[in-house]
Structure formats: C-alpha cells, structure tokens
Design a protein around this motif. Structure first.
Motif, PDB file in Angstrom:
ATOM      1  N   ARG A 160     -41.210 -23.721 -67.058  1.00  0.00           N
ATOM      2  CA  ARG A 160     -40.140 -24.695 -66.946  1.00  0.00           C
ATOM      3  C   ARG A 160     -38.871 -24.018 -66.427  1.00  0.00           C
ATOM      4  N   ALA A 161     -38.160 -24.713 -65.516  1.00  0.00           N
ATOM      5  CA  ALA A 161     -36.888 -24.202 -65.006  1.00  0.00           C
ATOM      6  C   ALA A 161     -35.855 -24.219 -66.121  1.00  0.00           C
ATOM      7  N   ILE A 162     -35.080 -23.136 -66.215  1.00  0.00           N
ATOM      8  CA  ILE A 162     -34.059 -23.078 -67.249  1.00  0.00           C
ATOM      9  C   ILE A 162     -32.892 -23.978 -66.869  1.00  0.00           C
ATOM     10  N   ASP A 163     -32.052 -24.266 -67.833  1.00  0.00           N
ATOM     11  CA  ASP A 163     -30.919 -25.161 -67.610  1.00  0.00           C
ATOM     12  C   ASP A 163     -29.939 -24.531 -66.621  1.00  0.00           C
ATOM     13  N   THR A 164     -29.413 -25.363 -65.707  1.00  0.00           N
ATOM     14  CA  THR A 164     -28.541 -24.841 -64.646  1.00  0.00           C
ATOM     15  C   THR A 164     -27.271 -24.209 -65.195  1.00  0.00           C
ATOM     16  N   GLU A 165     -26.779 -24.662 -66.335  1.00  0.00           N
ATOM     17  CA  GLU A 165     -25.545 -24.118 -66.882  1.00  0.00           C
ATOM     18  C   GLU A 165     -25.696 -22.650 -67.285  1.00  0.00           C
ATOM     19  N   GLN A 166     -26.941 -22.164 -67.379  1.00  0.00           N
ATOM     20  CA  GLN A 166     -27.177 -20.798 -67.822  1.00  0.00           C
ATOM     21  C   GLN A 166     -27.297 -19.812 -66.666  1.00  0.00           C
ATOM     22  N   ILE A 167     -27.226 -20.279 -65.433  1.00  0.00           N
ATOM     23  CA  ILE A 167     -27.517 -19.390 -64.298  1.00  0.00           C
ATOM     24  C   ILE A 167     -26.311 -19.143 -63.406  1.00  0.00           C
ATOM     25  N   TYR A 168     -25.198 -19.818 -63.612  1.00  0.00           N
ATOM     26  CA  TYR A 168     -24.097 -19.725 -62.661  1.00  0.00           C
ATOM     27  C   TYR A 168     -23.477 -18.334 -62.610  1.00  0.00           C
ATOM     28  N   ASN A 169     -23.607 -17.541 -63.667  1.00  0.00           N
ATOM     29  CA  ASN A 169     -23.025 -16.196 -63.670  1.00  0.00           C
ATOM     30  C   ASN A 169     -24.030 -15.122 -63.288  1.00  0.00           C
ATOM     31  N   ASP A 170     -25.226 -15.524 -62.862  1.00  0.00           N
ATOM     32  CA  ASP A 170     -26.229 -14.532 -62.451  1.00  0.00           C
ATOM     33  C   ASP A 170     -25.774 -13.851 -61.151  1.00  0.00           C
ATOM     34  N   PRO A 171     -25.881 -12.510 -61.047  1.00  0.00           N
ATOM     35  CA  PRO A 171     -25.421 -11.816 -59.832  1.00  0.00           C
ATOM     36  C   PRO A 171     -26.089 -12.327 -58.563  1.00  0.00           C
ATOM     37  N   PHE A 172     -27.406 -12.618 -58.645  1.00  0.00           N
ATOM     38  CA  PHE A 172     -28.086 -13.102 -57.446  1.00  0.00           C
ATOM     39  C   PHE A 172     -27.543 -14.462 -57.042  1.00  0.00           C
ATOM     40  N   VAL A 173     -27.317 -15.351 -58.022  1.00  0.00           N
ATOM     41  CA  VAL A 173     -26.800 -16.695 -57.716  1.00  0.00           C
ATOM     42  C   VAL A 173     -25.440 -16.597 -57.039  1.00  0.00           C
ATOM     43  N   LYS A 174     -24.562 -15.733 -57.553  1.00  0.00           N
ATOM     44  CA  LYS A 174     -23.222 -15.617 -56.980  1.00  0.00           C
ATOM     45  C   LYS A 174     -23.271 -15.073 -55.558  1.00  0.00           C
ATOM     46  N   ARG A 175     -24.085 -14.061 -55.338  1.00  0.00           N
ATOM     47  CA  ARG A 175     -24.171 -13.479 -53.993  1.00  0.00           C
ATOM     48  C   ARG A 175     -24.840 -14.436 -53.011  1.00  0.00           C
ATOM     49  N   TYR A 176     -25.893 -15.115 -53.451  1.00  0.00           N
ATOM     50  CA  TYR A 176     -26.600 -16.030 -52.561  1.00  0.00           C
ATOM     51  C   TYR A 176     -25.706 -17.226 -52.202  1.00  0.00           C
ATOM     52  N   LEU A 209     -20.000 -27.669 -49.986  1.00  0.00           N
ATOM     53  CA  LEU A 209     -20.004 -26.719 -51.095  1.00  0.00           C
ATOM     54  C   LEU A 209     -21.014 -27.120 -52.160  1.00  0.00           C
ATOM     55  N   HIS A 210     -21.085 -28.400 -52.490  1.00  0.00           N
ATOM     56  CA  HIS A 210     -22.039 -28.850 -53.509  1.00  0.00           C
ATOM     57  C   HIS A 210     -23.475 -28.733 -52.997  1.00  0.00           C
ATOM     58  N   ASP A 211     -23.698 -28.975 -51.687  1.00  0.00           N
ATOM     59  CA  ASP A 211     -25.040 -28.772 -51.120  1.00  0.00           C
ATOM     60  C   ASP A 211     -25.459 -27.310 -51.266  1.00  0.00           C
ATOM     61  N   ALA A 212     -24.517 -26.391 -51.036  1.00  0.00           N
ATOM     62  CA  ALA A 212     -24.836 -24.964 -51.160  1.00  0.00           C
ATOM     63  C   ALA A 212     -25.175 -24.607 -52.606  1.00  0.00           C
ATOM     64  N   VAL A 213     -24.468 -25.212 -53.571  1.00  0.00           N
ATOM     65  CA  VAL A 213     -24.798 -24.972 -54.984  1.00  0.00           C
ATOM     66  C   VAL A 213     -26.211 -25.469 -55.280  1.00  0.00           C
ATOM     67  N   ASP A 214     -26.552 -26.676 -54.787  1.00  0.00           N
ATOM     68  CA  ASP A 214     -27.886 -27.231 -55.036  1.00  0.00           C
ATOM     69  C   ASP A 214     -28.969 -26.342 -54.436  1.00  0.00           C
ATOM     70  N   ASP A 215     -28.754 -25.869 -53.209  1.00  0.00           N
ATOM     71  CA  ASP A 215     -29.753 -25.010 -52.561  1.00  0.00           C
ATOM     72  C   ASP A 215     -29.909 -23.698 -53.317  1.00  0.00           C
ATOM     73  N   THR A 216     -28.791 -23.149 -53.805  1.00  0.00           N
ATOM     74  CA  THR A 216     -28.852 -21.890 -54.552  1.00  0.00           C
ATOM     75  C   THR A 216     -29.613 -22.066 -55.855  1.00  0.00           C
ATOM     76  N   VAL A 217     -29.312 -23.135 -56.578  1.00  0.00           N
ATOM     77  CA  VAL A 217     -30.001 -23.394 -57.847  1.00  0.00           C
ATOM     78  C   VAL A 217     -31.486 -23.600 -57.624  1.00  0.00           C
ATOM     79  N   GLN A 218     -31.841 -24.312 -56.550  1.00  0.00           N
ATOM     80  CA  GLN A 218     -33.255 -24.603 -56.293  1.00  0.00           C
ATOM     81  C   GLN A 218     -34.044 -23.328 -56.019  1.00  0.00           C
TER      82      GLN A 218
END
Length: 748
Positions: free
Chosen positions: A198-214, A31-40
């Motif tokens: 610059r990449a934005i902070d990860t705490e700001q992207i977790y609720n993005d629709p694309f992030v959740k679906r991906y 699960l954490h690997d999937a989060v890392d891949d999504t954020v990247q």
C-alpha cells in the motif's frame, strides 16, 4: 523549513530555483501538477513510498451471490456483446461474474491471499512437526535435526502440490481483486487475509530528499519550457532569455534522479500481482533490496573497524586543450576524509625502489577499497558542484589519495567497480589501484599542511629577488626662449619595422645646447606599424622661425611633422635628472608648476621614461617634453615626480598562497619566502593564463597575506632541480651545430 505539506514543498522548490530573489515563471496549476507527478513516481517506484500490509476482509452473502451467479441474469453478471459483419451479421454475447472485491485505491499490488483451509501436514495437532515433537521430546538426543528438517521440507512440497494456491487477479487501475475460487464452498462471516503493498500517506513524504530534488528538477524543466516560448526576445541592455539552458539542466537532473531511482531506490520486482510479471522463479530472490542494504551496511561497518582514515583529493582541470582534450594544467584544492581498507596488507606492491641514472625512482603501489555508498553520499555531492570536475559519481583515475601511515600521496591509476562481482545483484565497493604520485607542477592547496608540504621542494621552481626600499626621483628644469613649444604629427606614415630617427634643423645661435632634439614612438594597429607621437628631449633655444623636422629610417615611409615655436617668453626646454630614484615598476607622473602669471593651459608637460639603470632595478632615466609651456619667468618651476609603487616592503608571504604582479598580472604559487635575503621561491607561474613572467620593478602582492615588495630580478630558471642540465646541453650543442651561417640540417 522542512516541508510537511503540499504548499511547503512548492515553496521549497521555488526557493531552490532562486525565489523570491528571482521571479520563477510558473503557474499554480503547473506547480500542483509537478507535485502530483512527484508523489506518483515516489509511491510507485521508491521503496520508502510503499508499505507491506495484511488486510483482513470478512466475506458477505453478497460476495457469495456474485461469485456463484451462473445464469445470464444472475447477481453481478456483466454482459459484453461482440458484433462482426461480413456477408451476415454475427452477434455474440459473453457473460462474466463479478467475483471481485473492491480494494482501496492506495493498494498498488497484491502478493497473495492466505489459504482458506489448513494443511494437515503443515499445521494442526496432526502435523508432522507436532507428532515428531510429541513422540521424541523426551528422547531429544535421538532426534536428528537434519533429518527432521529434510522430512518437513519434503512433506511441505507434497502439500504445496496437492493444495494449490488460490488463483487471484489484480489490476491497480481498476482497484479490483478477482478471486477465482469456489464461492459456493465459502461461509458468510469467514475471513480472508490479503498480503498486499500500500502507498503511504502523502503527508509523510514531502520532506524526503528524493521527493524534494525530483520536484525541484520537474519545475526547473517546466520553467525552462515556459521560457523557450520567448527564445530570441531581447531585453534592455542586449540581454536575451536563455530558457534552453534551464530546460536542459532540468532534463539532465531528472535523468540522473531516475537512474539513481532505478539503481538504488526502486522497489525490487517482487512476485505480487498487478505490477510486474517475473521471468524468474518468484519463490527465489537473487538479492532483495533489504538484503542488499544489509550487505552494504555490513561492508560499511567492516571498513570503519578495519580500515584506515585516508584523505581523498579530487583533481580539477584548470586548463584543457580544445583539440585533443589534453589536460595542460590541474589543481587539487579539496580534501575529503573517508575510511578505506588496505588490500595490500603485507606492504607496498609495485616495482619498489629502482636505481636509475637520474637517481632513485620510487615505484610503490597500493590497493585500497572504499565503500560505494559512502563515496556517493559523502564525497560525490560536493564534487558535482564543481565546474572543473567532469565525472563526480565515482572515484576517478588521476585523483589523489593521501596515505597517512607512510605520509605519502598516491595517484589513482585504475578504478575497479565490479569486484566482487554483483553479489546479491549489486556492487558495494570500489577498488582503487594507486601508484606513488609523481608531481608535475600541479597546484596542491588542500589547506592541510601535512599534504600541501609533500611537494614543497618539487616541480619547476623559479625565484624572485625582491626589495622593500624605494626612492622618489628628483629633476630640475632648464628655461629658455625661442624654443619649440610643441611638435605636431601631420602624417603617421606606415610600414615601419623599427624606430625612425627624428632630425631637427639647428638653432641660428650655433650653440650645441640650443639645438632641439626629439625621439619618435611607434605603434601597431591592424598589423600596420606607424608613428604614435614625437617627444622632445631638448626644446632648443634662440630659434626665430619654426625649424624643419625630418623623419628617416625605420623601414617606413610617409611620416611628416611640423612644430610651433615661442619667441616672446621663456619655456621649459630641458629637464635634468638629479636623482633617478628607485623601485619604479611603471612610469611615474611628472607635474611641472604653471607660470606664476599664467593659466593651466600655459603649463609645461613632461613624460617620464623608466628603465634599467645598470643596477638591475627600474629607475627614471629621463623626462621627455611633450609641451614646453609658455610665460615662464626667470624663477624655475618645481618638477614633481610621483612616488614609486613601493617605498618600503611590508608583510610576510605564506606558503602556497597566490602572489600577483601588479603590472604584469602574472600569478604564481609561493614555495618559500626568505625575508633575510629577499628571495621568494615560486612555482606554477602564469597557471591558467598565457602570462609567463614578471617585470623588474613591479610590485608582487600576496593575495592572502597582502605582503607587498618590489621585484629586483626575476630568474625564470629552475635552480632547485639537481638533474636540470639543460644549459650544459645547449652550450655543448652550440659547439657542434652552427646555426649562424645556415641551416645545418639542409635548405628549404
């Protein structure tokens, strides 16, 4: 709950897959690997995952020392040795300076750095702009703005050629920004400004629709991959784990999301160092992401102002031929309001109204424009969820559009998606070329009366004559002794093509009513037709020994039966109908009282037979005797016949609701219901099934209104089509071609 951190995103994805109702077989590390891949992928590819920044850096003496190091052992000199061996061994040492700045690992790419010096042409008090305004400010009317702009641009081009950009090199994985400049001319304390992304902070992207679906698609794929290890494993009850389907769904969703990323969300290939190398001139963009969004927003606003609100109705395939993929039945049961622009503003196009031998044919056409973004965001997601829609990403040929100005239904015949042709590198609209809809018995149930009633009188409409009054049948038993109690089928025979005749030897009394009679019933199993049972219509009387039973006719052979008789007491030898009743769709249950001094096994058994009694409605014609019973006295037992399905009709059928025959299982759509005449007009009989009609006597139930009446007559002819003259053609053809004697077209 909106995900705001890594743990909440993981819980969100698991819930989307069914947790906690289902157990999702994934390890925490997966699960954490999937989060890392999504954020990247979000930070590197999505335009909302980065931000443009201007970082200021103060030059230090250490930077100058490393940049000006010249000897082999100077500050920051890196030595690389190459060795090649053939006949002799050759060793070569290479030296490079550490003329780089260490940048934060959040920097994804560098566009440029600002110049260290200022141009006398473009800036400062000696600039051309300053001098022009200084000399001509009080003579503004004499200033030619076009000449001023052209002169300024020309001088800036000269400045660009003489004062070149500083050469920089950057690689994201090393986090090093190399500055290929003359470090000896730099001064400690000077600043340089880096234009970077610059990449934005990860705490700001977790609720993005694309992030959740991906993320959800990633863990679905991983879940399926885990279950694939157990493919073929049988669970209790014969169930088998199907990890392949889950895995394939995850792969498909990831592919669709990556395509969507590439088309709509991916950061455009700008000319900053460390990400892409462009083949085109980096100083001219053929449509940036911001420009494309601006154009799309302007088009959306234009359609909202000058368009009209129409209703988009997608076609769903109910039945489809498996060989040539032909759609044999379809329905329209969704509706989406959306704004569209009418291109044919001066009226309907097409052939217009055409007079034919079959009447007036309306061939109007209209061309509509719909926003691509509006369709993909507000209609396509709902279409994707339907299993009956193959293509949901764009408007489809065959779908309907309700045009409110003329209150007419148009069918989409062609969808143009490249007109206008890639303005700023993208398309923004769909152009729909539509023709007036010709109804072909499709189901239209959008829940909007203004649309559904458009075809109320169209299509193949049949009628049901319904009645709402039923009556219970009545019967009287006849007792006798020396009767056949039961017939035993010793051999059911085979090869029957019709119903055989059952003959029973006559009673010794010589009285006609004492002679036993029976009828045979056949059944078919595995293509072989044989006898199923023999039932008595008269058990006879005054027999002293079992009579002989003869089975003949019907085209079969081998059937044989015997019987048992009773001479010690009375039994039920016949049952006379005193009232045939009304409204029986299925054979009712017959119950005969047991003898007063007997037990349940002594009870006579009767079986009812229903059929058309000449009134067009099912009645109880007769009651067969399966077992005449034993031990009856002179007191007649009571024969009870169960009530018909409908004693009195109830309710009112609603337009377009589904009605179902309770015996046949056939379904249809209500066109109209006349409670005074009992006529129910229906269409789409048996749609989606092989059942094509209703039985007389069965109940017709409205699945929405719960209205319930019984069928008197089902007329499967279309009486509403004034051009339907099939019966006339058939009767006239029979007078010309005679099929009774031979094949008029030849012999085989």
């Amino acid at each position: 709950m909106k995900p705001s951190n890594r743990g909440q995103l993981i819980n969100y994805g698991l819930r989307q897959l069914g947790a906690p109702v289902l157990e999702i077989n994934l390890d925490d590390d997966q699960l954490h690997d999937a989060v890392d891949d999504t954020v990247q992928i979000y930070q590197e590819r999505h335009y909302n995952g980065i931000e443009r920044m201007y970082l200021k850096y103060k030059i230090t003496q250490d930077d100058i020392d490393r940049g000006t190091a010249k000897s082999t052992d100077g500050v920051g000199i890196v030595t690389t040795t190459g060795i090649q061996t053939s006949n002799v061994t050759v060793t070569s040492n290479f030296y490079e300076t550490s003329n780089f700045l260490a940048v934060p690992d959040s920097i994804l790419g560098v566009n440029k750095i600002f110049k260290f010096d200022s141009s006398s042409i473009s800036g400062g008090m000696f600039s051309i702009k300053y001098q022009l305004f200084l000399n001509d400010l009080y003579y503004f009317n004499s200033v030619n703005l076009l000449q001023f702009a052209m002169t300024k641009t020309y001088l800036e081009d000269i400045d660009h050629l003489l004062t070149t950009e500083k050469q920089i090199r950057f690689n994201q994985r090393q986090d090093r920004l190399y500055l290929d400049i003359d470090w000896g001319s730099e001064t400690v304390g000077n600043f340089i400004v880096i234009d970077c992304f610059r990449a934005i902070d990860t705490e700001q992207i977790y609720n993005d629709p694309f992030v959740k679906r991906y993320f959800t698609a990633l863990i679905k794929k991983q879940w399926g991959a885990n279950l694939l290890k157990f493919r073929g494993t049988k669970l209790p009850g014969g169930l088998e784990l199907n990890g392949r389907e889950i895995y394939d769904e995850g792969v498909k969703e990831l592919s669709e999301l990556r395509d969507r990323m590439m088309m709509d969300y991916e950061t455009p290939p700008l000319d900053f160092i460390g990400w892409w190398i462009m083949a085109l001139n980096p100083y001219f963009q053929q449509g940036s992401q911001g420009e494309q969004r601006l154009v799309q927003d302007l088009i959306n606003e234009h359609l909202r102002i000058y368009g009209i609100e129409v209703t988009y109705i997608p076609r769903k395939f109910v039945n489809q031929a498996t060989i040539i993929e032909e759609v044999t039945a379809s329905k329209f049961d969704d509706n989406f309001s959306v704004e569209m622009y009418v291109n044919s503003y001066d009226g309907y196009s097409g052939a217009g109204d055409v007079l034919t031998k079959f009447g007036m044919s309306l061939r109007d056409e209209v061309e509509l424009t719909v926003s691509k973004e509006r369709f993909e965001e507000f209609i396509a997601p709902f279409m994707v969820a339907s299993e009956d829609i193959d293509l949901a990403s764009r408007p489809r040929e065959g779908d309907l559009v309700f045009f409110p100005l003329g209150q007419r239904l148009f069918e989409i015949k062609f969808v143009e998606h490249e007109d206008p042709f890639y303005q700023l590198g993208k398309t923004y609209v769909y152009k729909l070329k539509c023709e007036l809809f010709e109804y072909e018995d499709e189901v239209i149930d959008t829940s909007l009366d203004i649309i559904d009633t458009q075809v109320q009188d169209e299509g193949y409409i049949t009628t049901l004559k319904l009645v709402g009054v039923g009556r219970t049948a009545l019967a009287t038993p006849i007792l006798g002794s020396g009767y056949i109690r039961e017939i035993f089928l010793n051999n059911d025979g085979s090869g029957f093509t019709g119903t055989p005749t059952v003959a029973i030897s006559t009673s010794p009394s010589g009285l006609p009513l004492d002679n036993a009679t029976a009828v045979a019933f056949t059944t078919e199993r595995a293509g072989v037709r044989s006898l199923e049972k023999i039932l008595l219509t008269n058990a006879g009387a005054n027999y002293t020994s079992p009579p002989i039973i003869t089975i003949s006719g019907g085209g079969g052979t081998g059937a044989a039966a015997t019987c048992s008789i009773n001479t010690a007491s009375n039994g039920v030898v016949r049952i006379l109908m005193t009232d045939n009743g009304l409204g029986f769709g299925t054979a009712p249950t017959v119950t005969i009282d047991a003898p007063a001094a007997g037990v349940a096994s002594d009870r006579a058994i009767g079986i009812a037979s229903i059929g058309d009694a000449g009134s067009g409605f099912n009645r109880v014609n007769s009651i067969f005797i399966q077992n005449a019973g034993i031990g009856y006295t002179s007191a007649l037992p009571t024969v009870t016949i169960s009530d018909p399905e409908t004693i009195s009709g109830i309710g009112t059928y609603h337009f377009n609701e589904i009605v179902q025959g309770m015996r046949s299982g056939a379904q249809a759509r209500v066109k109209s219901w006349d409670a005074d005449t009992g006529i129910l007009s229906i269409s789409n009989v048996g749609i989606g099934t092989t059942i094509s009609g209703f039985f007389a006597g069965e109940d017709i139930k409205g699945l929405t209104s719960e209205a319930l009446y019984s069928v008197s007559v089902y007329d499967n002819e279309n009486r509403t089509d004034k051009y339907n003259e099939g019966d006339i053609f058939e009767s006239e053809a029979d007078a010309i071609l005679d099929f009774t004697e031979s094949n008029p077209f030849g012999t085989f």
